[in-house]
Design a protein around this motif. Structure first.
Motif, PDB file in Angstrom:
ATOM      1  N   PRO A  48       0.828  -1.217   0.000  1.00 44.57           N
ATOM      2  CA  PRO A  48       0.000   0.000   0.000  1.00 44.57           C
ATOM      3  C   PRO A  48       0.863   1.269   0.000  1.00 44.57           C
ATOM      4  N   GLY A  49       0.592   2.145  -0.954  1.00 42.30           N
ATOM      5  CA  GLY A  49       1.302   3.411  -1.026  1.00 42.30           C
ATOM      6  C   GLY A  49       2.719   3.323  -1.555  1.00 42.30           C
ATOM      7  N   GLU A  50       3.138   2.149  -2.030  1.00 40.87           N
ATOM      8  CA  GLU A  50       4.514   1.967  -2.477  1.00 40.87           C
ATOM      9  C   GLU A  50       4.717   2.615  -3.852  1.00 40.87           C
ATOM     10  N   LEU A  51       5.738   3.444  -3.973  1.00 37.29           N
ATOM     11  CA  LEU A  51       6.047   4.102  -5.229  1.00 37.29           C
ATOM     12  C   LEU A  51       6.699   3.110  -6.192  1.00 37.29           C
ATOM     13  N   PRO A  52       6.537   3.314  -7.495  1.00 35.60           N
ATOM     14  CA  PRO A  52       7.058   2.352  -8.472  1.00 35.60           C
ATOM     15  C   PRO A  52       8.545   2.066  -8.337  1.00 35.60           C
ATOM     16  N   ASP A  53       9.372   3.115  -8.154  1.00 35.23           N
ATOM     17  CA  ASP A  53      10.814   2.868  -8.075  1.00 35.23           C
ATOM     18  C   ASP A  53      11.186   2.125  -6.803  1.00 35.23           C
ATOM     19  N   VAL A  54      10.458   2.390  -5.725  1.00 33.55           N
ATOM     20  CA  VAL A  54      10.693   1.672  -4.464  1.00 33.55           C
ATOM     21  C   VAL A  54      10.268   0.205  -4.624  1.00 33.55           C
ATOM     22  N   TYR A  55       9.123   0.006  -5.270  1.00 36.88           N
ATOM     23  CA  TYR A  55       8.612  -1.352  -5.488  1.00 36.88           C
ATOM     24  C   TYR A  55       9.585  -2.203  -6.287  1.00 36.88           C
ATOM     25  N   VAL A  56      10.022  -1.692  -7.443  1.00 38.84           N
ATOM     26  CA  VAL A  56      10.852  -2.511  -8.332  1.00 38.84           C
ATOM     27  C   VAL A  56      12.209  -2.792  -7.687  1.00 38.84           C
ATOM     28  N   ALA A  57      12.741  -1.841  -6.921  1.00 38.32           N
ATOM     29  CA  ALA A  57      14.015  -2.066  -6.231  1.00 38.32           C
ATOM     30  C   ALA A  57      13.854  -3.094  -5.111  1.00 38.32           C
ATOM     31  N   ARG A  58      12.751  -3.016  -4.395  1.00 36.12           N
ATOM     32  CA  ARG A  58      12.521  -3.962  -3.288  1.00 36.12           C
ATOM     33  C   ARG A  58      12.373  -5.390  -3.803  1.00 36.12           C
ATOM     34  N   VAL A  59      11.557  -5.561  -4.836  1.00 37.17           N
ATOM     35  CA  VAL A  59      11.335  -6.908  -5.369  1.00 37.17           C
ATOM     36  C   VAL A  59      12.637  -7.491  -5.909  1.00 37.17           C
ATOM     37  N   THR A  60      13.428  -6.664  -6.585  1.00 36.20           N
ATOM     38  CA  THR A  60      14.699  -7.142  -7.124  1.00 36.20           C
ATOM     39  C   THR A  60      15.646  -7.572  -6.016  1.00 36.20           C
ATOM     40  N   GLN A  61      15.730  -6.772  -4.973  1.00 28.38           N
ATOM     41  CA  GLN A  61      16.598  -7.126  -3.845  1.00 28.38           C
ATOM     42  C   GLN A  61      16.129  -8.420  -3.186  1.00 28.38           C
ATOM     43  N   GLU A  62      14.826  -8.581  -3.034  1.00 30.92           N
ATOM     44  CA  GLU A  62      14.294  -9.809  -2.443  1.00 30.92           C
ATOM     45  C   GLU A  62      14.618 -11.021  -3.323  1.00 30.92           C
ATOM     46  N   LYS A  63      14.549 -10.855  -4.638  1.00 26.05           N
ATOM     47  CA  LYS A  63      14.898 -11.955  -5.552  1.00 26.05           C
ATOM     48  C   LYS A  63      16.367 -12.337  -5.411  1.00 26.05           C
ATOM     49  N   ALA A  64      17.238 -11.332  -5.333  1.00 22.89           N
ATOM     50  CA  ALA A  64      18.671 -11.606  -5.222  1.00 22.89           C
ATOM     51  C   ALA A  64      18.995 -12.349  -3.932  1.00 22.89           C
ATOM     52  N   VAL A  65      18.411 -11.906  -2.835  1.00 23.25           N
ATOM     53  CA  VAL A  65      18.662 -12.542  -1.536  1.00 23.25           C
ATOM     54  C   VAL A  65      18.079 -13.955  -1.513  1.00 23.25           C
ATOM     55  N   ALA A  66      16.862 -14.121  -2.036  1.00 18.51           N
ATOM     56  CA  ALA A  66      16.233 -15.441  -2.060  1.00 18.51           C
ATOM     57  C   ALA A  66      17.038 -16.410  -2.917  1.00 18.51           C
ATOM     58  N   ALA A  67      17.560 -15.928  -4.055  1.00 21.59           N
ATOM     59  CA  ALA A  67      18.347 -16.798  -4.923  1.00 21.59           C
ATOM     60  C   ALA A  67      19.678 -17.172  -4.269  1.00 21.59           C
ATOM     61  N   TRP A  68      20.295 -16.220  -3.585  1.00 20.47           N
ATOM     62  CA  TRP A  68      21.540 -16.526  -2.865  1.00 20.47           C
ATOM     63  C   TRP A  68      21.283 -17.589  -1.800  1.00 20.47           C
ATOM     64  N   ASN A  69      20.198 -17.448  -1.062  1.00 18.46           N
ATOM     65  CA  ASN A  69      19.868 -18.423  -0.019  1.00 18.46           C
ATOM     66  C   ASN A  69      19.529 -19.788  -0.629  1.00 18.46           C
ATOM     67  N   ALA A  70      18.871 -19.777  -1.802  1.00 20.55           N
ATOM     68  CA  ALA A  70      18.575 -21.031  -2.491  1.00 20.55           C
ATOM     69  C   ALA A  70      19.861 -21.712  -2.949  1.00 20.55           C
ATOM     70  N   MET A  71      20.817 -20.918  -3.416  1.00 23.59           N
ATOM     71  CA  MET A  71      22.118 -21.465  -3.817  1.00 23.59           C
ATOM     72  C   MET A  71      22.792 -22.161  -2.639  1.00 23.59           C
ATOM     73  N   LEU A  72      22.759 -21.504  -1.483  1.00 29.69           N
ATOM     74  CA  LEU A  72      23.365 -22.096  -0.287  1.00 29.69           C
ATOM     75  C   LEU A  72      22.626 -23.371   0.123  1.00 29.69           C
ATOM     76  N   ALA A  73      21.285 -23.317   0.100  1.00 28.47           N
ATOM     77  CA  ALA A  73      20.493 -24.465   0.526  1.00 28.47           C
ATOM     78  C   ALA A  73      20.686 -25.665  -0.391  1.00 28.47           C
ATOM     79  N   ARG A  74      20.954 -25.406  -1.667  1.00 32.26           N
ATOM     80  CA  ARG A  74      21.138 -26.489  -2.632  1.00 32.26           C
ATOM     81  C   ARG A  74      22.603 -26.924  -2.736  1.00 32.26           C
TER      82      ARG A  74
END
Length: 203
Positions: A48-74
């Motif tokens: 709610p209320g999230e600006l487009p540039d904040v949204y796209v940066a947040r989702v990208t950062q979450e993807k990078a962190v999730a993928a790094w953690n998936a790499m470690l888990a695998r």
């Protein structure tokens, strides 16, 4: 010469794979979960209320962190992880991927005869470091008839793309002008990606 180290690409986008190959970056795809039983690794819901540039940066950062953690888990060999997210914005409204034909028609109707922004954020994660940038481009569509819009939405092209169109496909004939990065509009700004990887290597 370009970036030599092999990386993981945390994306299922064929366009991003094609763009990395274009500039000679060696990569392996590292897919995140996007369905049951445990749900997606990263949800792309706008807060709610999230600006487009904040949204796209947040989702990208979450993807990078999730993928790094998936790499470690695998127990995969540790390599830099590249993640990206693209969003289309018109009048500060985010247009995601259309869920169906009606949504695609509604999106193209908004874009027709106007200028919108395409934001692509990229992030590279390695060990405890994460570097990120967001590239912004502008795209101007010609006025479109209802028949042009519905004919385009009867193809398969709009449905896996933010904003409901692909600049590298049939929608190219609708586009009068772009300002910014053509590859960024496709989903991965190559200049910024190469710069980010190089600065990561040298940091």
């Amino acid at each position: 010469m370009g970036y030599q180290q092999k990386i993981y690409l945390a994306s299922k986008s064929p366009r991003r794979r094609e763009l990395l190959r274009q500039v000679g970056i060696d990569f392996e795809v590292l897919l995140l979960r996007d369905s049951a039983p445990r749900g997606p690794d990263v949800t792309e819901i706008v807060l709610p209320g999230e600006l487009p540039d904040v949204y796209v940066a947040r989702v990208t950062q979450e993807k990078a962190v999730a993928a790094w953690n998936a790499m470690l888990a695998r127990h995969l060999p540790p390599r830099p992880v590249l993640a990206a997210d693209t969003t289309v914005v018109i009048n500060q409204k985010i247009l995601g991927k259309p869920a169906d034909r009606d949504a695609a028609i509604a999106m193209l109707s908004q874009l027709a005869g106007s200028t919108h922004q395409v934001l692509t954020s990229i992030a590279v994660k390695y060990q405890h470091q994460l570097l990120q940038c967001t590239q912004r481009s502008e795209v101007t569509f010609a006025p479109l008839s209802d028949a042009q819009i519905t004919a385009y939405c009867d193809t398969a092209e709009p449905y896996d793309k933010a904003g409901g169109y692909g600049i590298q496909g049939m929608a190219a004939r609708f586009i009068e002008h772009i300002s910014g990065s053509y590859s960024g509009i496709m989903g991965l700004p190559l200049f910024e990606t190469c710069e980010l990887l190089q600065s990561f290597k040298n940091s």
